[in-house]
Write a protein that holds these residues in place. Structure first.
Motif, PDB file in Angstrom:
ATOM      1  N   TRP A 174      34.858   7.917  15.687  1.00  0.00           N
ATOM      2  CA  TRP A 174      35.637   8.833  16.275  1.00  0.00           C
ATOM      3  C   TRP A 174      35.457  10.269  16.669  1.00  0.00           C
ATOM      4  O   TRP A 174      34.138  10.724  16.642  1.00  0.00           O
ATOM      5  N   GLN A 175      35.736  11.019  18.150  1.00  0.00           N
ATOM      6  CA  GLN A 175      35.313  12.312  18.460  1.00  0.00           C
ATOM      7  C   GLN A 175      35.882  12.705  19.238  1.00  0.00           C
ATOM      8  O   GLN A 175      37.091  12.565  19.986  1.00  0.00           O
ATOM      9  N   LEU A 176      36.106  14.395  19.286  1.00  0.00           N
ATOM     10  CA  LEU A 176      37.052  15.547  19.261  1.00  0.00           C
ATOM     11  C   LEU A 176      36.003  15.868  21.143  1.00  0.00           C
ATOM     12  O   LEU A 176      35.432  16.921  20.122  1.00  0.00           O
ATOM     13  N   LYS A 177      36.178  16.326  21.802  1.00  0.00           N
ATOM     14  CA  LYS A 177      36.165  17.208  22.687  1.00  0.00           C
ATOM     15  C   LYS A 177      36.535  17.891  22.773  1.00  0.00           C
ATOM     16  O   LYS A 177      38.544  17.951  23.712  1.00  0.00           O
ATOM     17  N   ARG A 178      36.571  19.256  22.764  1.00  0.00           N
ATOM     18  CA  ARG A 178      37.161  20.866  22.665  1.00  0.00           C
ATOM     19  C   ARG A 178      36.546  21.798  23.771  1.00  0.00           C
ATOM     20  O   ARG A 178      35.403  21.431  23.697  1.00  0.00           O
ATOM     21  N   ILE A 179      36.974  22.458  23.472  1.00  0.00           N
ATOM     22  CA  ILE A 179      36.419  23.788  24.727  1.00  0.00           C
ATOM     23  C   ILE A 179      35.175  24.119  24.287  1.00  0.00           C
ATOM     24  O   ILE A 179      34.023  24.338  24.252  1.00  0.00           O
ATOM     25  N   LYS A 180      35.500  24.579  22.979  1.00  0.00           N
ATOM     26  CA  LYS A 180      34.381  25.131  21.531  1.00  0.00           C
ATOM     27  C   LYS A 180      33.430  24.845  21.245  1.00  0.00           C
ATOM     28  O   LYS A 180      32.388  24.938  20.742  1.00  0.00           O
ATOM     29  N   ASP A 181      33.888  22.598  21.121  1.00  0.00           N
ATOM     30  CA  ASP A 181      32.788  22.030  20.309  1.00  0.00           C
ATOM     31  C   ASP A 181      33.204  20.637  20.216  1.00  0.00           C
ATOM     32  O   ASP A 181      33.935  20.766  21.348  1.00  0.00           O
ATOM     33  N   ALA A 182      32.435  19.643  19.837  1.00  0.00           N
ATOM     34  CA  ALA A 182      32.960  17.997  20.068  1.00  0.00           C
ATOM     35  C   ALA A 182      32.284  18.035  18.448  1.00  0.00           C
ATOM     36  O   ALA A 182      31.502  17.090  18.211  1.00  0.00           O
ATOM     37  N   PRO A 183      33.323  17.561  17.357  1.00  0.00           N
ATOM     38  CA  PRO A 183      32.944  17.343  15.863  1.00  0.00           C
ATOM     39  C   PRO A 183      33.429  15.621  16.219  1.00  0.00           C
ATOM     40  O   PRO A 183      34.172  15.364  17.689  1.00  0.00           O
ATOM     41  N   ALA A 184      32.786  15.034  15.653  1.00  0.00           N
ATOM     42  CA  ALA A 184      32.617  13.687  15.510  1.00  0.00           C
ATOM     43  C   ALA A 184      32.119  12.889  14.322  1.00  0.00           C
ATOM     44  O   ALA A 184      31.529  13.420  13.510  1.00  0.00           O
ATOM     45  N   GLY A 185      32.723  11.814  14.273  1.00  0.00           N
ATOM     46  CA  GLY A 185      32.286  10.877  12.456  1.00  0.00           C
ATOM     47  C   GLY A 185      32.662   9.606  13.014  1.00  0.00           C
ATOM     48  O   GLY A 185      32.792   8.952  14.073  1.00  0.00           O
ATOM     49  N   MET A 186      32.927   9.019  11.346  1.00  0.00           N
ATOM     50  CA  MET A 186      33.205   7.663  11.630  1.00  0.00           C
ATOM     51  C   MET A 186      34.210   7.274  11.114  1.00  0.00           C
ATOM     52  O   MET A 186      34.821   8.528   9.911  1.00  0.00           O
ATOM     53  N   PHE A 187      34.727   5.776  10.861  1.00  0.00           N
ATOM     54  CA  PHE A 187      36.187   5.857  10.334  1.00  0.00           C
ATOM     55  C   PHE A 187      36.283   4.309   9.959  1.00  0.00           C
ATOM     56  O   PHE A 187      35.763   3.351  10.892  1.00  0.00           O
ATOM     57  N   THR A 188      36.511   4.380   8.543  1.00  0.00           N
ATOM     58  CA  THR A 188      36.916   2.998   8.191  1.00  0.00           C
ATOM     59  C   THR A 188      38.452   2.372   7.599  1.00  0.00           C
ATOM     60  O   THR A 188      39.273   3.503   7.154  1.00  0.00           O
ATOM     61  N   LEU A 189      38.893   2.072   8.597  1.00  0.00           N
ATOM     62  CA  LEU A 189      40.493   1.854   8.185  1.00  0.00           C
ATOM     63  C   LEU A 189      41.355   0.484   7.315  1.00  0.00           C
ATOM     64  O   LEU A 189      39.760  -0.383   8.151  1.00  0.00           O
ATOM     65  N   LEU A 190      41.997   0.213   7.056  1.00  0.00           N
ATOM     66  CA  LEU A 190      42.260  -1.150   6.401  1.00  0.00           C
ATOM     67  C   LEU A 190      44.295  -1.234   7.032  1.00  0.00           C
ATOM     68  O   LEU A 190      44.810   0.055   6.982  1.00  0.00           O
ATOM     69  N   VAL A 191      43.876  -2.274   8.048  1.00  0.00           N
ATOM     70  CA  VAL A 191      45.240  -1.947   8.522  1.00  0.00           C
ATOM     71  C   VAL A 191      45.693  -3.179   8.217  1.00  0.00           C
ATOM     72  O   VAL A 191      45.216  -4.289   7.455  1.00  0.00           O
ATOM     73  N   GLU A 192      47.511  -3.187   7.978  1.00  0.00           N
ATOM     74  CA  GLU A 192      47.934  -4.336   7.380  1.00  0.00           C
ATOM     75  C   GLU A 192      49.215  -4.293   8.122  1.00  0.00           C
ATOM     76  O   GLU A 192      49.693  -3.604   8.336  1.00  0.00           O
TER      77      GLU A 192
END
Length: 140
Positions: free
Chosen positions: A107-125
């Motif tokens: 995932w990544q967020l692009k914002r005016i002041k920053d761009a935090p990012a990371g990973m995810f693991t989802l269980l989808v049912e």
């Protein structure tokens, strides 16, 4: 001979008409992304299981429940500027059964002041004929 070929063709066509679960899951995640990018946290949350057993793990905290998760999102993302523009990159959707899948992505967020990012693991049912996230582990 023609009858056998016709039966085989009919069978192949009917298989193509059936929805592929990974497509349905990808579509649900795209809808979440779109809702987020429109500033619609409730729309984003429609991808999550609306139940007290929903589990969300992030920043060393485990939260339980749909409402608890929604409240945390509202607190951490009070307006559209804080929400920024969300982008998911799916690495893998692994079907565990006809009713469950493991999704790994970035995932990544692009914002005016920053761009935090990371990973995810989802269980989808698949619950009540709908694919929903029942467990989300997201990290920076």
């Amino acid at each position: 001979m023609c009858l056998k070929i016709g039966a085989i063709m009919l069978m192949l066509l009917s298989l193509n008409a059936m929805a592929v679960p990974t497509d349905d899951i990808s579509s649900m995640l795209r809808q979440q992304e779109q809702a987020w990018n429109q500033g619609d946290i409730e729309g984003y949350m429609s991808g999550y299981w609306q139940d007290d057993k929903l589990r969300f793990v992030s920043n060393g905290t485990v939260r339980y429940g749909w409402q608890t998760t929604l409240d945390a999102y509202r607190k951490n993302y009070p307006d559209k500027a804080a929400m920024g523009q969300l982008n998911f990159k799916i690495e893998e959707i692994k079907m565990l059964s006809n009713y469950a899948a493991l999704v790994v992505g970035h995932w990544q967020l692009k914002r005016i002041k920053d761009a935090p990012a990371g990973m995810f693991t989802l269980l989808v049912e698949r619950i009540d004929d709908q694919w929903v996230i029942t467990h989300d582990h997201s990290s920076d």
